[in-house]
Design an enzyme around this catalytic site. Structure first.
Site, PDB file in Angstrom:
ATOM      1  N   CYS A   1      18.185  27.908  42.033  1.00  0.00           N
ATOM      2  CA  CYS A   1      19.481  27.608  42.652  1.00  0.00           C
ATOM      3  C   CYS A   1      20.542  28.138  41.711  1.00  0.00           C
ATOM      4  O   CYS A   1      21.139  27.397  40.948  1.00  0.00           O
ATOM      5  CB  CYS A   1      19.609  26.110  42.871  1.00  0.00           C
ATOM      6  SG  CYS A   1      21.040  25.605  43.820  1.00  0.00           S
TER       7      CYS A   1
ATOM      8  N   PRO B   1      26.705  29.147  40.175  1.00  0.00           N
ATOM      9  CA  PRO B   1      27.514  30.349  39.940  1.00  0.00           C
ATOM     10  C   PRO B   1      27.006  31.270  38.844  1.00  0.00           C
ATOM     11  O   PRO B   1      27.596  32.305  38.595  1.00  0.00           O
ATOM     12  CB  PRO B   1      28.857  29.764  39.540  1.00  0.00           C
ATOM     13  CG  PRO B   1      28.513  28.503  38.819  1.00  0.00           C
ATOM     14  CD  PRO B   1      27.308  27.949  39.558  1.00  0.00           C
ATOM     15  N   GLY B   2      25.927  30.892  38.136  1.00  0.00           N
ATOM     16  CA  GLY B   2      25.337  31.820  37.193  1.00  0.00           C
ATOM     17  C   GLY B   2      25.416  31.442  35.734  1.00  0.00           C
ATOM     18  O   GLY B   2      24.876  32.156  34.885  1.00  0.00           O
TER      19      GLY B   2
ATOM     20  N   LYS C   1      23.945  28.971  34.118  1.00  0.00           N
ATOM     21  CA  LYS C   1      22.603  28.689  33.611  1.00  0.00           C
ATOM     22  C   LYS C   1      21.773  29.962  33.545  1.00  0.00           C
ATOM     23  O   LYS C   1      20.960  30.138  32.642  1.00  0.00           O
ATOM     24  CB  LYS C   1      21.913  27.639  34.492  1.00  0.00           C
ATOM     25  CG  LYS C   1      22.591  26.268  34.492  1.00  0.00           C
ATOM     26  CD  LYS C   1      21.803  25.283  35.349  1.00  0.00           C
ATOM     27  CE  LYS C   1      22.497  23.936  35.443  1.00  0.00           C
ATOM     28  NZ  LYS C   1      23.733  24.008  36.270  1.00  0.00           N
TER      29      LYS C   1
ATOM     30  N   CYS D   1      23.266  17.017  39.140  1.00  0.00           N
ATOM     31  CA  CYS D   1      24.519  16.432  38.646  1.00  0.00           C
ATOM     32  C   CYS D   1      24.773  15.141  39.417  1.00  0.00           C
ATOM     33  O   CYS D   1      25.901  14.826  39.782  1.00  0.00           O
ATOM     34  CB  CYS D   1      25.677  17.414  38.769  1.00  0.00           C
ATOM     35  SG  CYS D   1      25.969  18.011  40.441  1.00  0.00           S
TER      36      CYS D   1
END
Length: 515
Positions: A259, A262-263, A265, A409
């Site tokens: 998943c 937005p990138g 991780k 989260c």
């Protein structure tokens, strides 16, 4: 009207999950970013009050020709498809009411023409409704209409500004030197969470747990800083750094970020891999993938493949993924751990199939709840948890998988410990729960034996956003019980200290030294 159009664009982006408030504001090309950020933040804060005012004044009923997009911005409900947004339940505060906020609570309308005339035409009705609401709630100030959690300004969050050093382009020493030259005082490695609470002014620490994370006072803004715009640093909450850090893939590994948008991780994984390996990143939204690709390129990430695909449709038997040994799974969730005033985006990358209609879930992508939305119902949590169990079980079916990190989260046990427990019961002979990061202060809730192996984070206890992390590893022969050994991130690696958070050794200066 340019200000309000820009604000509407930011709000649409928030709803779609294109980014957080700050990133969307700075990417809006509106020349006065501080003015735009203040307007969006404050109207988000007053959104529940504005909903009541607009409902009481029946503005949309009186103005049937009001364009759907502006109606969406002004009222916070209506046909989501009219503005190209994801599904929303009627009455949920999914968008603030920009024009009405500025008319009643701001510094006055900053537009002319028919929209100013329309607002003024209904001003008396809106002001009368505001006065009635104050009498009803027995308050005299506008601020007193807000709930206690809303009354605090979005800027009042006490979560520090965390800055992850992008080691693909630079090193901690060079970044520290750069900030020193900008007038910041470096206080060395923090000794405790309590020490971080004392940060103020132009002072910063090296984080006590994560070796490439710097900590600045809350609300420190680096969006215009050269290090950020050049990709040398990443603005990422500490809790959000835990999944990649604990997954700790070995160099040259094949990794799935299930998943990805937005990138942040994904770029963290690439930094840990030193760009030596292959990352497969999935998301179903074209715009988010385009934004993510831009961010990864700016961060200097190579060796990645982006796929516009629902991870649940990825075939574990596909030869393409036969060497995948690590998976980072951060699925859609309720988002209940997002601290008020955070700019953390709420992303959705997976589709729910077969969810009951009564679950109040969209038929398309599952969106994490906006920060301003009320706590999810038990029914919605049950539907989310069912989906999360399905995607976690699917991730564990990749044949070469050795380690997986599951994170959310969310603060809800139903999405965290209960999901992990249910899937482990199905696969206890194949995977075990690792006692990850023993020095981390907050552990999993006592939902099942061994749940203390999981990690939790919260603004109060760890000075981060609310978060949950579990590390699962494939069992060796005869080792089905939870491991008493720390995750690989607890052991010396990548040439650093023997404990996470140890001060990095001096490195050779890289060619891309920040000047």
């Amino acid at each position: 009207m340019a200000l309000y159009s820009a604000a509407a664009g930011v709000l649409e982006g928030l709803e779609r999950g294109d980014g957080g408030i700050k990133s969307l504001v700075y990417n809006s090309r509106f020349p006065h970013v501080r003015q735009l950020y203040a307007l969006v933040s404050e109207t988000l804060r007053y959104s529940p009050v504005l909903e009541k005012l607009l409902a009481g004044a029946a503005l949309l009923q009186a103005e049937k020709k009001l364009p759907p997009q502006l109606a969406k911005v002004r009222e916070g409900w209506g046909s989501p498809s009219a503005v190209g947004l994801g599904a929303a339940s009627p009455g949920s505060p999914v968008s603030p009411q920009v024009l009405v906020y500025d008319l009643l609570f701001g510094k006055g309308l900053k537009c002319g023409g028919r929209w100013k005339a329309l607002a003024r035409r209904h001003r008396a009705r809106l002001e009368a409704e505001l006065a009635r609401l104050k009498v009803q709630q027995k308050v005299s100030r506008n601020e007193d209409l807000l709930a206690p959690a809303q009354a605090a300004s979005p800027g009042a969050s006490q979560v520090p500004r965390y800055v992850r050093v992008n080691t693909l382009k630079t090193c901690v020493d060079d970044v520290v030197d750069f900030f020193k030259r900008q007038g910041y005082s470096y206080l060395g490695k923090a000794g405790s969470v309590e020490e971080l609470r004392t940060l103020s002014g132009k002072k910063f620490f090296l984080d006590l747990h994560l070796p490439e994370l710097l900590v600045f006072p809350p609300q420190t803004d680096f969006h215009d800083n050269l290090l950020y715009t050049s990709g040398h640093i990443v603005l990422q909450d500490k809790a959000s750094c835990l999944p990649a850090f604990l997954l700790s893939p070995a160099a040259s590994s094949h990794v799935i970020d299930a998943c990805a948008a937005p990138g942040n991780k994904t770029s963290h994984l690439a930094a840990i891999l030193k760009n030596k390996g292959q990352i497969f990143a999935f998301d179903v939204d074209t715009k988010r993938l385009a934004t993510m690709n831009t961010m990864l390129m700016r961060a200097g990430v190579t060796g990645f493949q982006l796929a516009q695909q629902d991870f649940l449709t990825v075939d574990p038997a596909d030869p393409k993924y036969s060497k995948v040994t690590y998976i980072l799974l951060d699925p859609s969730c309720s988002g209940s751990g997002n601290a008020r005033g955070s700019s953390r985006p709420t992303w959705s990358c997976l589709r729910v199939r077969g969810a009951p209609a009564t679950a109040a879930l969209p038929t398309g992508m599952v969106n994490r709840l906006p920060r301003e939305e009320a706590a999810p119902s038990a029914e919605r949590l049950q539907a989310l948890a069912s989906f999360q169990r399905k995607v976690l079980s699917h991730a564990l079916s990749f044949p070469a998988l050795r380690r997986l990190v599951y994170s959310t989260c969310s603060l809800h046990r139903e999405e965290n410990e209960d999901v992990v427990h249910a899937v482990l019961q199905q696969r206890s002979s194949a995977f075990r729960l690792v006692d990850a990061f023993p020095s981390w202060p907050c552990r999993g809730l006592a939902a099942f034996p061994g749940a203390e192996c999981c990690l939790r984070a919260s603004p109060a206890d760890t000075l981060t956003h609310g978060f949950f992390v579990a590390v699962l590893e494939r069992c060796e022969e005869g080792a089905a019980a939870p491991s008493s050994l720390p995750a690989a991130a607890e052991t010396p690696q990548r040439g650093e200290g023997s404990e996470p958070g140890a001060v990095p050794k001096k490195r050779k200066r890289k060619k891309q030294r920040v000047k």
